[in-house]
Scaffold this motif. Structure first.
Motif: not given
Length: 338
Positions: A63, A66, A89-90, A93, A139-140, A316, A338
């Motif tokens: 995180a 990123r 991904a989950t 985010t 956002s991502t 991002d 995400a």
């Protein structure tokens, strides 16, 4: 294992980039994606490492990377399928979003994991921030390569703050003052249908969605629908506080099409009847010089590496744009938002 850092090479504008530090128990090496770029590449120092395991054991490392670097390429980890990409991904985010208010053809693979845009392989997809033609964007982005192209097919990324800074102040000011108007005409059979874009057969649902999202709707008879939407040209990145270029004016504008296609469309349709087009937010035509400046800024900032099987790119979406270069052979890249 000792604490690892990368060297701090000179950036393309002469300033030194900060060293990248990772925790002493890290199993991953972090290097610049390209000289002078904030984007980074992470590679495991041991074979068979799963990116999900690294994420769960390394705290906020991924995180942080990123947020600080904007784009992170994971290379050399155990390949992920669609379900694995969704898990990664989950976990990072907290959840995935569906692909609503669609702009390009994609297929749903598993849940909210999709194929990347399915345009013909000989076409270039210009650099863009995902869904920046709307007022609500992911956002991502998470992309993974299942099958790399035989040749080409890179997904270039570009630093949106650098793109913004490359543009003349007069150009930025015009777009920031007026925003961008996106005009779409559905029902000609030349682009996505409104049913696919809004994922419904119900016109009342389309009207409600558009009303809730500030989109002007005009039903023109039969299956024809025209929408107009005025949204931002730039935003302030939530991660960095920098002003970034954030729109798809150059992509939606008719000039982005191949010359033959553009000529045929302009011979067949008035400008306000084109399947898609972009204008300044006040409805006036975009200045060709401004469009040329935007494209040149993206070209100057793009970084493109050939995909390898199992690569995962985490972007991002406010800090970096992405695109697609033409390719030959088979190519399969999945995307989650995400």
């Amino acid at each position: 294992m000792t604490n690892q850092t990368t060297a701090a090479p000179k950036g393309r504008f002469g300033s030194s980039r900060k060293s990248i530090s990772v925790s002493k128990d890290s199993l991953v090496r972090v290097d610049p994606l390209a000289e002078g770029s904030r984007a980074v590449m992470c590679a495991p120092t041991v074979a068979g490492l799963d990116a999900r395991e690294w994420l769960s054991s390394s705290g906020d490392t991924l995180a942080r990377l990123r947020a600080e670097h904007g784009a992170v390429l994971l290379r050399g980890f155990t390949p992920l399928d669609a379900a694995g990409l969704a898990e990664l991904a989950t976990a990072l985010t907290g959840g995935l979003r569906d692909y609503d208010n669609r702009s390009t053809p994609r297929q749903r693979v598993d849940g909210n994991v999709f194929t990347s845009t399915e345009y013909p392989p000989d076409q270039t997809i210009p650099a863009h921030n995902e869904m920046s033609y709307t007022a609500s964007w992911p956002s991502t982005l998470f992309l993974t390569c299942l099958v790399p192209a035989a040749e080409g097919g890179e997904t270039p990324v570009a630093d949106s703050a650098r793109v913004h800074s490359r543009l003349p102040a007069e150009t930025r000011e015009r777009f920031e003052r007026d925003g961008v108007m996106y005009v779409r005409n559905f029902g000609h059979g030349l682009d996505l249908s409104w049913q696919e874009v809004f994922q419904t057969e119900d016109r009342d649902e389309v009207d409600a969605y558009c009303a809730n999202n500030g989109i002007q709707v005009e039903w023109l008879g039969g299956e024809r629908l025209r929408t107009r939407h005025v949204v931002q040209a730039t935003i302030t990145s939530r991660a960095t506080g920098e002003r970034v270029w954030f729109n798809q004016a150059h992509l939606f504008h008719v000039s982005s099409l191949p010359e033959g296609v553009r000529r045929e469309l302009l011979e067949s349709f008035a400008e306000d009847e084109l399947p898609r087009n972009a204008m300044y937010g006040d409805g006036s035509p975009l200045d060709p010089e401004h469009l040329a400046q935007i494209r040149a800024a993206y070209d100057a900032e793009e970084i493109a590496l050939p995909w390898r099987t199992g690569d995962v790119m985490i972007v991002d979406n406010e800090q970096f744009s992405h695109g697609r270069r033409p390719y030959s052979g088979a190519r399969k890249v999945l995307v989650a938002m995400a």
